[in-house]
Structures are given as C-alpha cells and as structure tokens.
Design an enzyme around this catalytic site. Sequence first.
Site, PDB file in Angstrom:
ATOM      1  N   GLU A 139      -3.709   4.460  -6.682  1.00 23.26           N
ATOM      2  CA  GLU A 139      -2.556   3.568  -6.561  1.00 23.26           C
ATOM      3  C   GLU A 139      -2.294   3.203  -5.111  1.00 23.26           C
ATOM      4  OE1 GLU A 139      -0.131   0.998  -7.082  1.00 23.26           O
ATOM      5  OE2 GLU A 139      -0.520   2.017  -8.969  1.00 23.26           O
TER       6      GLU A 139
ATOM      7  N   ASP B  25      -2.666  -0.560  -3.375  1.00 24.86           N
ATOM      8  CA  ASP B  25      -1.527  -1.283  -2.804  1.00 24.86           C
ATOM      9  C   ASP B  25      -1.817  -1.794  -1.400  1.00 24.86           C
ATOM     10  OD1 ASP B  25       0.010  -0.925  -5.069  1.00 24.86           O
ATOM     11  OD2 ASP B  25       1.019   0.875  -4.335  1.00 24.86           O
TER      12      ASP B  25
ATOM     13  N   SER C  12      -0.074  -2.809 -11.312  1.00 27.46           N
ATOM     14  CA  SER C  12       0.041  -2.156 -10.007  1.00 27.46           C
ATOM     15  C   SER C  12      -0.543  -3.019  -8.904  1.00 27.46           C
ATOM     16  CB  SER C  12      -0.702  -0.814 -10.023  1.00 27.46           C
ATOM     17  OG  SER C  12      -0.107   0.107 -10.894  1.00 27.46           O
TER      18      SER C  12
ATOM     19  N   GLY D  30       5.880 -22.881 -19.698  1.00 27.29           N
ATOM     20  CA  GLY D  30       7.165 -22.396 -19.213  1.00 27.29           C
ATOM     21  C   GLY D  30       7.201 -20.878 -19.211  1.00 27.29           C
TER      22      GLY D  30
END
Length: 650
Positions: A314, A318, A587, A647
């Site tokens: 993770e 990031d 993530s 939309g």
Amino acid sequence: MHFAILPLLAATTFELAAGRAVPEPHTVHEKRDVTAGTGRWAKGNRVASNVKVPVRVGLKQSSEALERAESWIMEISHPASEKFGQHWTSEEVVEAFRPASEAVDEVVAWISETLSIPTKHITHTDNKAWLAFDASVDDLESLLQTEYHEHHDETTGRSMITCDEYHVPSHLSGHIDYITPGVKGIQVHSSELKKRSWKSGHHGGHGPSGWQPPKTRPAPHMPKPGNELATCDQVITPACLQALYHFKPLPKNAVVSPNNSMGIFEEGDFYAQQDLNSFFTNFTSYIPNGTHPTLDSVDGGLAPIANLSEAGGESNLDFMLAIPIIYPQTTTLYQTDDLYYAEGGNGTTSGIFNTFLDAIDGSYCTYSAYGETGDDAVLDPTYPDPNGYQGQRMCGVYKPTNVISISYGEQEQDLPAYYQQRQCNEFLKLGLQGVSIFVASGDTGVGGIPGDGAANGCLKNGTVFSPTQPNSCPWLTNVGATKVYPGRTVYEPESAVVDPAGHPYRGAYSSGGGFSNIFPIPSYQSSAVATYFADHNPPYPYYFNGQYNSSDGLYNRNGRGIPDVAANGDNIAVYLGGKFKTEGGTSASSPIFAALVVRINEERIKAGKGPVGFINPTLYSHPYVLNDIVNGTNPGCGTDGFSCAPGWDP
C-alpha cells in the site's frame, strides 16, 4: 481520552451509592443495556471511595451549528457562492461549534455547588467542548447518583472503571452530551492491576480490521522505455497516466509552494526506499533516487521499513503514484500508530482514523458529538502503550496538508454509527478550513469483504449491499477505480474495473460503490442521484433510511451515493520487495486523483488564491471537467451490482 489513576482497591466499608435516594429533579442521563452485556468486558469489584479520577463532562455543541454546518461548508465550497474559497481558521471553527455560554455556566455552577469545588478548578478546554476536573470516586458517585466498578477485558488484559447508569439534574440534561467515567469508562493504567490474571494478547495482521492491501501479481513484462503507451492495457506507468489525464510532469527545478505538500495516510504498512529508488530509476528518471516523503509520525508510527522483504504494497503504491505527478512538490507521510496497535495488538483492530485526526486537529481529541467524545475506550489505541510508543497521545501536533489521500477503510457495519458521525463532522470541519480529503471507495463492488457480515461480505442474509466507511461521509471525496481494458488504448474511454476471481488476481475485484445506510443524500449530490434514478433505475428492490432489516430491499434509496469520481486503479506498475510487479485497487485511484488536485492547488497558489478545499460541489456543478465512464459494473451480493451510465452513477 485515557488517563492514569491511582491504584484501585476493592471497596469494603464506604457507603453504597445504591443506598442514596435519587433527588426528584434528577433524571437518568445514560444507562447501559445490562441484558445485552458489555461485550467481552467483565464487571469486577467496586472502586474504592478515595480513588481520584479525572472527570470530563462533554458539553453538547451548538444545536445551531449542527443545523447550519452543511450550509456553511456549501457557502465556501460551491463555485456559485460569493464566499467561495473563503475558508475558515481553526479558531473560527471552534468558536462556531462551541456550546452556548449560558449552558456552560449552568453546568459549572452545578458541579461547583454540589462538590464545593471552586470554579477556577474546573477547566473549560480550549475547544470549548469539555469541562474537566478531578474528584474522588465517593464525590463523583454523589454527584451522579451512581456506583463505579472495575471492568476487565479477559482477552486483552485492559481494565477500566465505569458505571451502569448515572443521573444529572433534569434542567441540565439538554446541555450535557455525556460524562466520563460513566457508561463509557476510562482506561486504567495501574501496576496493582497488572498483577492480576488478565493477559495481554497480540493479534497479527496488517492494518485495521476490514482493510485489505492492494492486489499484487507479477507483471507480464517490463514496459520498454519510450514505448510504454503501447502496453498501457497491461501495465499502467506514469507515462500512461499522463496520457490518460492530459498532464505533464512539472520541470524538476520548478518553484513550488512550501505550503502545498500532499498528505498520505498509512497504518500498519511501510514503504521501502530501495523500492522507490528502483521505480524512479526505471520510470521517472527526472526524480532523483533518495526522494522520499516527509515523515509526520503519529503516536509512534515509523517509516521507511529497513528490511526490503517487509515492504508494504500500500505505502509503496501510494508514493510511486503520487510523487511522479507532483514532483518537485513534496509528500507528507502521516504514519499512524505504533507497530503494536497498527498490526492489531491489544484487540484494537476496529477503530480507525481517530488517532490520526487527533494529531492534525487538537480540538478533535476532546470534541464531543453524537454521544462520543475523544478516542473510544474499546475501539481505539491507548497511549502511553506499554508495548510500544511511550509518549502521550498526540493532539494537534501537525498542520493538515491542503490535500490528504486515504486508501484505508472498513464497512459501515463494522463501527457504531456515532463513531462514524463524529468523524464525519471532523471531515466537515477540515473542509471548512480548506482541506481536501480523498478516500479509496473499496475493492469489493457493492458487497463487503468475505466473512464480514455474511459469508460473502453482504448484509442481512447475504443479499443486502454493504456500504464502505468512511466513504459514506458526505464531506470527503470518494474515488472509484477504472482500467484500460485489454486491447484498448489510453486514447479511448476507460471502463470501471471488473476483474473476476483469478483474472488476474486470486480474488474478485470491482470498484466499490452504492449508497450509505447512515448518511442521507447531500444537497450537492441530490440532482445527480435523482437523474440517475430517473434515467437508469437499478433493477433491484430498495429501502429507505437505512432500514434494511425490515425490508426486502437491497440498497438504501435515500443514502449518500458512493463514489464521487474515479481514476485508474488496475495493472499499476510498482516495485515491491525489490521486484517489479503490478497492483490493483482503488488504493491506487485515490492518490492519483488527489495528486492532480495538488497540481490544481499549485496553479491557484501561483495566481494568489487559496486551495480548492472541499471540491465535491464544484465537481457536481461542472461534471464536464471529468471523463464520463459509461462501461462496467461493480458486482457483489449475488448481483451484477450497479451499471455505469451517462452522468453520475454508483
């Protein structure tokens, strides 16, 4: 908030509070459901009368503030407003939500007169939400017409003192949220209690309960430099993202604002500098090796990891996504909680974000709302931690960055509604101050994590859709996941992620979405949701007001819709443990979208403006600034989930 108190001794001779008559003008303020028990907490001895305890009286915040909060944030966040971008200071937020002065005076007078305590010894906290003083158990039992007992958690060894019910004067009931120690106990740190037989436990695993790391698999091949765009349907690199979203890196010598770093939340997962260096070398040569986030350690959180084999998927993901988009702008790492708690120690695997919010807003540490004040004695970590961080819990030690990305979360059902509502109020307050919060919407479609709820992760009998948390809060921006389908290019529209089990990951993966069971549709979203229902009505029965137990419906028709926006979240190029791989998950989507907003803020700051802050009203008012995703579904709970449509859609 948790406090150390004097050793507790078994009560023997002092007067029982149960023998005192409750005065006529008093009323029960809080009462425990004794028939339901107290979970794993076992009731023990009475607390000795001479023990001194820290007493905290949570005052109800201004009712006017609660009623006006949405209009306040819309006033500064909606592009049509004359006050757009006029963000508040933290002091203005505290002042707006403070309890009424007359209410404070009346409660102080009651405490002072009943216990003969000079008013100068009753502290009114800086955030105006608490009255604090110390009292003996005997005095407190007299004040609240109750009796206190020790409670012990046989699983974790933790102890606290609490009561089954307590009373306050009837005319003050409307001014007081709740009192600790009360039905909600306070933690006990006592060498005397450590000699008892309750043992601490350590529970393995990474991150909070319900959180799943991104899905990882070996990459099909390393993209060839200069030819990366030809294989973006297989591996998403920084070059692919630049082509998808029409931006270029900043010049490496660009002058950037010192006050526009991008904040990233992590817990129980740690980046490896060696992996970052490998990524920069192979994909972003304009970023020098050694580039890393600034560490804002929260309650003992440490990074990077020293052992490459323990690198976190993770955290690596990031920073490998955010840094190439914003460099030479910096990133700030909010590494939260010491290792013992971050990996599930002492049973605190349910609560999430409270200690982080404490650290970036000191007023949150003692902020009282929805019957919850401070960190939860059962759900949240207790500091000092005898197994880790020895300092006091951090309160207001870091300034929040303009943009914060969060790729962690749980399901709404995992935490009490009051816990989530109090956090949601905090996200609103951060929005008032110009902070943009982006959160990954989840990776299990309309369902939850298998085994969380029913076997398939869904609610009730395994058919009701399970909304994600904190995503259902209206005052943050949820980011779903898209992908470039096989055979497609970055010059064609993306689709929603729909990866069946085994293709390519072991578990199924689809972008989280649906409708909250706790929070209603916010005003900025009402038109978009109404249009979706009118033009693309889902083929499922529904219910209202979160009442799925008394209905055959599968989703909440009048709940806040999730997500708000989306970005690529599949086949992402990463290095993990020294090896090249690809990962998938929302993530990835959250830091991508958040980083692009950091870039927007850079341009605004250059033009003499402030950050965009809470961005949802702008996005919903001007949807044409986004690519419309019209292909894909998010299956779960035995259904195809919701289908993409022109939309907004869930």
